[in-house]
Design an enzyme around this catalytic site. Sequence first.
Site, mmCIF file in Angstrom:
data_model
loop_
_atom_site.group_PDB
_atom_site.id
_atom_site.type_symbol
_atom_site.label_atom_id
_atom_site.label_comp_id
_atom_site.label_asym_id
_atom_site.label_seq_id
_atom_site.Cartn_x
_atom_site.Cartn_y
_atom_site.Cartn_z
ATOM 1 N N HIS A 1 7.246 0.864 6.715
ATOM 2 C CA HIS A 1 7.349 0.951 5.249
ATOM 3 C C HIS A 1 7.375 -0.421 4.567
ATOM 4 O O HIS A 1 7.242 -0.504 3.349
ATOM 5 C CB HIS A 1 8.599 1.744 4.855
ATOM 6 N N ASP B 1 8.128 5.281 11.360
ATOM 7 C CA ASP B 1 8.413 4.080 10.583
ATOM 8 C C ASP B 1 8.414 2.833 11.459
ATOM 9 O O ASP B 1 9.226 1.923 11.275
ATOM 10 C CB ASP B 1 9.740 4.194 9.831
ATOM 11 N N SER C 1 15.771 -4.316 7.480
ATOM 12 C CA SER C 1 14.881 -3.323 8.075
ATOM 13 C C SER C 1 13.972 -3.971 9.107
ATOM 14 O O SER C 1 13.382 -5.022 8.855
ATOM 15 C CB SER C 1 14.017 -2.662 6.996
#
Length: 253
Positions: free
Chosen positions: A34, A66, A144
């Site tokens: 993402h 992801d 992330s």
Amino acid sequence: PSVVGVYAYNKNGKTAYASGVIYSKDGYVVTNDHVYADIAAPKFKIFMSDGTVYNATYVAGDARSDLAVLKITNGANLKPAIFGNSNEITVGETVVAIGRPNGADKASTISEGIISVASTRATINSNYSNRLIQTDTATNPGSSGGALCNLYGQVVGITFAKLVGDYEGVSYAIPTTTVKKIVTSLIENKTVKNRAKLGISYYDVDAVSSEVLGIPRGLKISEIDKDSDLYGKSVKIDDVITHINGQQITDDG
């Protein structure tokens, strides 16, 4: 040194940053898919722990898990992380999250927590649910794609989400059992091959719901994808899957 900063950008000035983990000595880096989702024709730079900056090319990504793979161009002295077995983690075990919440070019930060749930199913960044590690380790924007590590220095998960709103201390990581399979396929095939897809949406009918609603325990079908082989067959919405190959199903585990 195996945790890096990932900077995504394009010629129109659109940018984003995240963390990544060096997957192999020859320069493959795993991060979240993402990260660059809103950037058309993205380019990438990788910021190492010693301040070195490398260009990187996009290899492949997978929105469902992801996960994405980048390849460092002309990298030297790369130190890949040691990926442990996420099946061996236990609830209450101490873990640390390493990432770059302050920017791809900033030093990595580390936060400590515990494994809250070793394996839980959740839907975060796509329409698909995934088996994830739940932890109370602080995970912030920019972290992330970073590493969730055990106290042996092994990566047991790739961090990627924090629940916001009324939730506190709930973060998720993609377990290494998933990471290894997905990343290997992305490197070798540029896609995830041989992935099973039943093509339904469902929710658990637990013991309480079963008693209250007067239906058997199992998985109650809420939607059937038109591309599924089940579509138009005898299976219909509100049916409950109670057994698979003779084995009773009480939850989606």
